[in-house]
Design a protein around this motif. Structure first.
Motif, PDB file in Angstrom:
ATOM      1  N   LEU B  50       2.323   9.319  10.255  1.00 42.02           N
ATOM      2  CA  LEU B  50       2.144   9.133   8.811  1.00 42.02           C
ATOM      3  C   LEU B  50       1.574   7.753   8.501  1.00 42.02           C
ATOM      4  CD1 LEU B  50       5.425  10.808   7.485  1.00 42.02           C
ATOM      5  CD2 LEU B  50       3.095  11.688   7.277  1.00 42.02           C
ATOM      6  N   TYR B  51       2.024   6.739   9.233  1.00 39.98           N
ATOM      7  CA  TYR B  51       1.571   5.374   8.923  1.00 39.98           C
ATOM      8  C   TYR B  51       0.113   5.137   9.321  1.00 39.98           C
ATOM      9  CZ  TYR B  51       2.725   4.474  13.861  1.00 39.98           C
ATOM     10  OH  TYR B  51       2.803   4.531  15.227  1.00 39.98           O
ATOM     11  N   GLU B  52      -0.462   6.067  10.074  1.00 40.08           N
ATOM     12  CA  GLU B  52      -1.880   5.940  10.415  1.00 40.08           C
ATOM     13  C   GLU B  52      -2.771   6.479   9.305  1.00 40.08           C
ATOM     14  OE1 GLU B  52      -2.858   6.435  14.860  1.00 40.08           O
ATOM     15  OE2 GLU B  52      -1.315   7.932  14.443  1.00 40.08           O
ATOM     16  N   GLU B  54      -3.977   6.811   5.298  1.00 48.46           N
ATOM     17  CA  GLU B  54      -4.095   5.874   4.177  1.00 48.46           C
ATOM     18  C   GLU B  54      -2.965   6.062   3.159  1.00 48.46           C
ATOM     19  OE1 GLU B  54      -7.844   6.173   2.262  1.00 48.46           O
ATOM     20  OE2 GLU B  54      -7.552   4.356   1.058  1.00 48.46           O
ATOM     21  N   PHE B  55      -2.588   7.322   2.921  1.00 51.66           N
ATOM     22  CA  PHE B  55      -1.555   7.585   1.914  1.00 51.66           C
ATOM     23  C   PHE B  55      -0.350   8.304   2.514  1.00 51.66           C
ATOM     24  CE2 PHE B  55      -5.478   6.997  -0.451  1.00 51.66           C
ATOM     25  CZ  PHE B  55      -5.093   5.999  -1.329  1.00 51.66           C
ATOM     26  N   ARG B  56      -0.081   7.987   3.785  1.00 50.32           N
ATOM     27  CA  ARG B  56       1.141   8.429   4.465  1.00 50.32           C
ATOM     28  C   ARG B  56       1.351   9.952   4.379  1.00 50.32           C
ATOM     29  NH1 ARG B  56       4.261   3.445   4.659  1.00 50.32           N
ATOM     30  NH2 ARG B  56       2.641   1.892   5.082  1.00 50.32           N
ATOM     31  N   ARG B  60      -4.470  10.533  -1.568  1.00 53.27           N
ATOM     32  CA  ARG B  60      -4.639   9.680  -2.754  1.00 53.27           C
ATOM     33  C   ARG B  60      -3.979  10.380  -3.938  1.00 53.27           C
ATOM     34  NH1 ARG B  60      -8.273   5.592  -3.948  1.00 53.27           N
ATOM     35  NH2 ARG B  60      -9.225   5.886  -1.915  1.00 53.27           N
TER      36      ARG B  60
END
Lengths: 195, 567
Positions: B50-52, B54-56, B60
């Motif tokens: 998830l941390y890879e 942009e918006f987990r 957006r």
């Protein structure tokens, strides 16, 4: 420190030498244990490392950052600071420009409620005491506080930002999934087989 | 491209892929048309934390509303602004769709259960609805054929209402599943490993599962059954199959002899309309899309002499479920609990015979349970408190999470549940959209209420602490499971539907007046038009439908080839 690839290359070449295979396979296992135990989890992209807040005012951002660190402090594992939680929240809200105005308003209102409660101007001890007071309705249903909704909103998003970061997911919770494994670990606890 | 193909297959999901493989491997020249884009699993699917993103994983803000997927998999889902559908007043139905090569097999839940005469002859047993035009004896060889090819992990149980199959070794159970198994046994309920089209050893040149838990975001190595990894490669190897992606089929064209001449499709991006001809046309574009195509192809609907096309729409009843904590597991070390994205299955044990007959409802449901670590601790924000003590509490509960869920209970067939063409709304290509009329019966609601009571009973027996307000369960990415779009809807018991097991709308029948298809999924009215999918189902049963759809497709292909030989 050699990289994992260096270690593997060296081991493969050394294993070809007479008597080398046994020695180097043991050495390779030891080297693997010595390295980061979370090799399946790649580093976090640098997106938030040097991020400058764009949504919150400097005063609101400083207050938000302080609150996120009270909620999820750094202790024996990383906390909101290492996970850049306030930065992520700012990034998310800035990205909501034009598409989610309700969400942005909700956060502006939350920060206003927090400011009205005095959080922005208090010192560290004062802030800790105030958070205890604001969060009381969580523990005592008869209690109320005008900034409780702001506390819940920030706690919710801070929790998400933390446990979806590498610091929260990997370092704090030790998540094992998303990895390549040769077997699935079956339950091997006799006490789980009986009720 | 030949002037006239032997067969056109519309759609590339479980049934389309199977049909293309069966027919091409037996020398027929086949054209497969897929409305979505090509997918290359080794490139398009890989593990991403998830941390890879942009918006987990959530995309957006506002950007993924039009998709039923998340930041990981929305590209293989469907853009609902391009592909709208409408619902009648009072209909609360969410139609989860996919448009890509392989369709929903690319991200499905992999549950692979055989139906039994318990389902095929249900009407004879309890008097409701209509029996299927096939029985288990007719279906068994085709279940065998499909299972042998795709690879299904499971355990033999010897239960008549839950027939055994051709199994690879079952997936091991994690700690929570072991506890739930013990609890279920002590309640007198039989349990088994969830039967999955997911390999536990190398099979047909495909590698075994590597237990990453990413199945619903697409398998990068083809260890789970999907068209692109399993049925398409051998079909393409024959040299008899052409595959056209980004080709949106608009209608079936008929000739003067009451036979399907071919189809008309639109190139997805240029909108150019193209006609292709074939000796046989197979619709395998998903249950409701198949029916939409039949409705689009003639006034009043093609192959609709029965007047039943579009009617008897069903979707197994979702909803209900329990989430919480198993205290026995609290504070333990992290384990790879969600690496197989599976669970245990408690086959239906009610209304099986006179001894188990209920007075308040007919038919039944299957209970599933799992637990342990998940990618995201869905419960965390609801735990009171903050600070280091709160962090320790979150960690302590992390491996003790547990869920009991209903992946689909039997919904009764009702004529009043139907689809039609919306008179006003059209899709991006100007093709009329479907309008869905769908409500549940009292029996459906009673069934779910009983499931809920049994789910809570199981949870308590396991020593669990129920946490109200969490998602209604299921492994990560499942409807209601962690990470799914409706994960935060809480334990709402009014969210019925959404099992993504839609069936019916062109049911099979012995008598052409009582259905649209015969037992081979050939339309009663048009001899060279077949419909593969869930359309033929006269009832939902309580099993996951995909294997039965594929077995019906295999049976239909045998029949089609016989017809081709005669011609």
């Amino acid at each position: 420190m050699p990289s994992r690839r260096d270690v593997l290359d060296l081991a493969v070449r050394a294993a070809a030498l007479p008597g080398g295979a046994e020695f180097f396979s043991a050495w390779l296992r030891a080297a693997a244990v010595d390295q980061d135990d979370h090799q399946h989890a790649p580093p976090e992209p640098p997106l938030l490392r040097n991020y400058q807040p764009k949504f919150f005012s400097p005063a609101d951002f400083a207050a938000l950052q302080a609150l996120t660190e009270i909620l999820i402090p750094t202790d024996d594992t990383p906390g909101a600071r290492e996970a850049h939680c306030a930065h992520y929240i700012d990034y998310l809200l800035h990205a909501a420009d034009d598409v989610a105005p309700d969400m942005q308003k909700q956060w502006r209102d939350a920060m206003a409620a927090l400011q009205q409660a005095g959080f922005h101007t208090l010192d560290a001890n004062g802030r800790a005491a105030l958070v205890e007071e604001i969060s009381k309705p969580e523990r005592d249903r008869s209690a109320t506080h005008p900034a409780f909704a702001a506390y819940r909103l920030i706690k919710q998003q801070n929790t998400f930002a933390f446990y979806t970061s590498r610091a929260g997911m990997i370092d704090a919770l030790d998540y094992k999934g998303n990895s390549y494994n040769t077997t699935f670990p079956a339950c091997d606890h006799p006490q789980h087989h009986v009720i | 491209m030949p002037k006239v193909y032997d067969a056109i297959v519309v759609g590339s999901g479980a049934c389309g892929g199977w049909a293309a493989m069966e027919l091409a491997s037996r020398g027929m020249k086949v054209l497969m048309l897929e409305a979505g884009s090509k997918v290359v699993p080794a490139q398009d699917f890989h593990h991403r934390f998830l941390y890879e993103m942009e918006f987990r994983g959530q995309g957006r803000p506002g950007s993924l509303r039009r998709y039923t997927g998340n930041e990981r998999n929305y590209r293989i889902m469907l853009d609902s602004t391009e592909n709208p559908y409408t619902t009648a007043p009072g209909t609360n139905y969410r139609w989860t769709r996919s448009r890509c090569l392989g369709g929903r097999t690319m991200h499905w839940a992999r549950a692979t259960d055989r139906m039994a005469d318990y389902e095929f002859k249900a009407a004879s047993r309890d008097g409701y609805g209509m029996d299927w035009a096939v029985d288990y004896a007719a279906m068994k060889p085709y279940y065998d054929r499909v299972e042998r090819f795709i690879g299904v992990s499971g355990a033999m149980e010897g239960l008549p209402q839950f027939p055994d199959g051709v199994f690879l070794p079952a997936m091991p159970l994690n700690c929570a599943e072991t506890i739930f198994t013990a609890a279920s046994k002590s309640l007198g309920w039989r349990t088994t490993h969830r039967r999955l089209a997911q390999l536990t050893r190398m099979h047909n040149n495909r590698p075994p599962c590597h237990y990453c838990g990413n199945c619903v975001n697409g398998c990068d190595v083809g260890a789970m059954f999907n068209t692109v990894a399993v049925t398409l490669p051998p079909a393409l190897k024959t040299g008899n199959l052409d595959v056209l992606t980004d080709s949106v089929v608009a209608s079936v064209r008929m000739n003067a002899e009451n036979r399907a001449q071919g189809v008309t499709y639109l190139e997805r991006f240029t909108m150019k309309s193209i006609d292709v001809d074939a000796k046989f046309v197979i619709l395998a574009a998903s249950t409701l899309e198949n029916t939409r195509l039949l409705l689009l192809s003639a006034k009043g609907g093609l192959a609709n002499s029965s007047g039943l096309l579009g009617h008897y729409m069903m979707d197994q009843v979702g909803g209900g479920g329990v989430s919480g904590i198993l205290p026995k597991l609290r504070g333990g070390p992290s384990r790879l609990d969600d690496g197989k994205s599976a669970g245990i299955t408690i086959p239906n044990f009610q209304n099986i015979d006179k001894q188990t007959q209920r007075k308040d409802f007919i038919r039944g449901y299957v209970i599933n349970a799992t637990g342990g670590q998940t990618e995201y601790p869905q419960y965390a924000a609801s735990v009171p408190g903050y600070g280091s003590a709160w962090k320790k509490e979150i960690k302590s509960r992390y491996v003790a999470q547990a869920r009991v869920w209903n992946a689909g209970a039997e919904m009764l067939a009702q004529k009043e549940n139907f689809v039609e063409l919306d008179p006003e709304v059209k899709d991006h290509w100007g093709i009329p959209a479907l309008k869905i009329h769908f409500t549940h019966s009292d029996n459906d609601r009673k069934l779910i209420a009983d499931f809920q009571q049994k789910a809570e009973e199981l949870f308590r027996k396991a020593g669990g602490e129920i946490i109200p307000g969490l998602g209604r369960g299921g492994p990560a990415g499942f409807p209601g499971g962690p990470g799914s779009p409706d994960a935060n809807q809480g334990g709402r018991r009014d969210t019925l539907g959404g099992a993504i097991h839609e069936v019916g709308t062109a049911r099979m029948s012995v008598d052409p007046k009582e259905g649209v298809l015969n037992s081979f999924c050939q339309t009663h009215d048009i001899p060279n038009l077949y419909v593969f999918g869930g359309n033929a189902f006269p009832s939902t049963g309580d099993k996951h439908p995909t294997l039965t759809m594929m077995a019906l497709s295999a049976r239909g292909c045998d029949h089609l080839r016989e017809q081709a030989k005669k011609a």
